[in-house]
Design a protein around this motif. Structure first.
Motif, PDB file in Angstrom:
ATOM      1  N   LEU A  87      50.918  34.508  33.963  1.00  0.00           N
ATOM      2  CA  LEU A  87      49.912  33.637  34.571  1.00  0.00           C
ATOM      3  C   LEU A  87      49.217  34.341  35.729  1.00  0.00           C
ATOM      4  O   LEU A  87      48.001  34.305  35.854  1.00  0.00           O
ATOM      5  CB  LEU A  87      50.553  32.336  35.053  1.00  0.00           C
ATOM      6  CG  LEU A  87      49.627  31.324  35.702  1.00  0.00           C
ATOM      7  CD1 LEU A  87      48.551  30.875  34.712  1.00  0.00           C
ATOM      8  CD2 LEU A  87      50.402  30.134  36.203  1.00  0.00           C
ATOM      9  N   VAL A  88      49.998  34.965  36.604  1.00  0.00           N
ATOM     10  CA  VAL A  88      49.481  35.708  37.755  1.00  0.00           C
ATOM     11  C   VAL A  88      50.239  37.022  37.855  1.00  0.00           C
ATOM     12  O   VAL A  88      51.239  37.230  37.182  1.00  0.00           O
ATOM     13  CB  VAL A  88      49.608  34.904  39.067  1.00  0.00           C
ATOM     14  CG1 VAL A  88      48.704  33.691  39.056  1.00  0.00           C
ATOM     15  CG2 VAL A  88      51.030  34.492  39.327  1.00  0.00           C
ATOM     16  N   CYS A  89      49.783  37.896  38.754  1.00  0.00           N
ATOM     17  CA  CYS A  89      50.345  39.248  38.791  1.00  0.00           C
ATOM     18  C   CYS A  89      51.501  39.435  39.767  1.00  0.00           C
ATOM     19  O   CYS A  89      52.278  40.368  39.615  1.00  0.00           O
ATOM     20  CB  CYS A  89      49.244  40.256  39.108  1.00  0.00           C
ATOM     21  SG  CYS A  89      48.564  40.070  40.764  1.00  0.00           S
ATOM     22  N   SER A  90      51.633  38.565  40.774  1.00  0.00           N
ATOM     23  CA  SER A  90      52.661  38.798  41.786  1.00  0.00           C
ATOM     24  C   SER A  90      53.096  37.467  42.405  1.00  0.00           C
ATOM     25  O   SER A  90      52.427  36.445  42.246  1.00  0.00           O
ATOM     26  CB  SER A  90      52.112  39.707  42.882  1.00  0.00           C
ATOM     27  OG  SER A  90      51.118  39.030  43.624  1.00  0.00           O
TER      28      SER A  90
ATOM     29  N   PRO B  26      43.894  35.325  37.860  1.00  0.00           N
ATOM     30  CA  PRO B  26      42.817  34.460  38.355  1.00  0.00           C
ATOM     31  C   PRO B  26      42.636  34.522  39.876  1.00  0.00           C
ATOM     32  O   PRO B  26      41.620  34.086  40.390  1.00  0.00           O
ATOM     33  CB  PRO B  26      43.253  33.058  37.923  1.00  0.00           C
ATOM     34  CG  PRO B  26      44.711  33.154  37.716  1.00  0.00           C
ATOM     35  CD  PRO B  26      45.003  34.563  37.311  1.00  0.00           C
ATOM     36  N   ILE B  27      43.592  35.092  40.579  1.00  0.00           N
ATOM     37  CA  ILE B  27      43.518  35.165  42.033  1.00  0.00           C
ATOM     38  C   ILE B  27      42.875  36.467  42.485  1.00  0.00           C
ATOM     39  O   ILE B  27      41.916  36.477  43.242  1.00  0.00           O
ATOM     40  CB  ILE B  27      44.921  35.019  42.669  1.00  0.00           C
ATOM     41  CG1 ILE B  27      45.621  33.745  42.194  1.00  0.00           C
ATOM     42  CG2 ILE B  27      44.834  35.071  44.191  1.00  0.00           C
ATOM     43  CD1 ILE B  27      44.880  32.463  42.462  1.00  0.00           C
ATOM     44  N   CYS B  28      43.412  37.594  42.010  1.00  0.00           N
ATOM     45  CA  CYS B  28      42.940  38.881  42.531  1.00  0.00           C
ATOM     46  C   CYS B  28      42.200  39.732  41.504  1.00  0.00           C
ATOM     47  O   CYS B  28      41.587  40.722  41.871  1.00  0.00           O
ATOM     48  CB  CYS B  28      44.110  39.675  43.112  1.00  0.00           C
ATOM     49  SG  CYS B  28      45.320  40.181  41.874  1.00  0.00           S
ATOM     50  N   GLY B  29      42.266  39.365  40.220  1.00  0.00           N
ATOM     51  CA  GLY B  29      41.536  40.100  39.203  1.00  0.00           C
ATOM     52  C   GLY B  29      42.262  41.295  38.616  1.00  0.00           C
ATOM     53  O   GLY B  29      41.696  42.033  37.812  1.00  0.00           O
ATOM     54  N   THR B  30      43.518  41.511  38.979  1.00  0.00           N
ATOM     55  CA  THR B  30      44.291  42.624  38.445  1.00  0.00           C
ATOM     56  C   THR B  30      44.595  42.385  36.971  1.00  0.00           C
ATOM     57  O   THR B  30      44.951  41.269  36.588  1.00  0.00           O
ATOM     58  CB  THR B  30      45.625  42.748  39.226  1.00  0.00           C
ATOM     59  OG1 THR B  30      45.340  42.904  40.599  1.00  0.00           O
ATOM     60  CG2 THR B  30      46.451  43.906  38.731  1.00  0.00           C
TER      61      THR B  30
END
Length: 63
Positions: free
Chosen positions: A21-24, A10-14
């Motif tokens: 939940l997120v990529c990093s 949801p933050i960077c689109g990766t």
């Protein structure tokens, strides 16, 4: 040619796996900051509503 099931950060689109939940860690930090800001905004709005109701009550029934 099929694409594996995935979702996007949801933050960077990766593209990320469905169970993430997120990529990093960097995106996790941004995500946590956004959640904290939303929480502050909700409490602020609730405080304004409560103050408005108290002022309305005072002007309607006390004064």
């Amino acid at each position: 040619m099929a694409v594996e099931p995935h979702k996007h950060c949801p933050i960077c689109g990766t593209p990320i796996p469905l169970n993430e939940l997120v990529c990093s860690p960097d995106c996790q930090k941004i995500w946590n900051q956004r959640l904290a800001q939303q929480k502050k905004s909700r409490y602020g709005l609730l405080a304004v509503i409560i103050i408005f109701v108290i002022v309305w009550y005072l002007f309607s029934f006390v004064l």
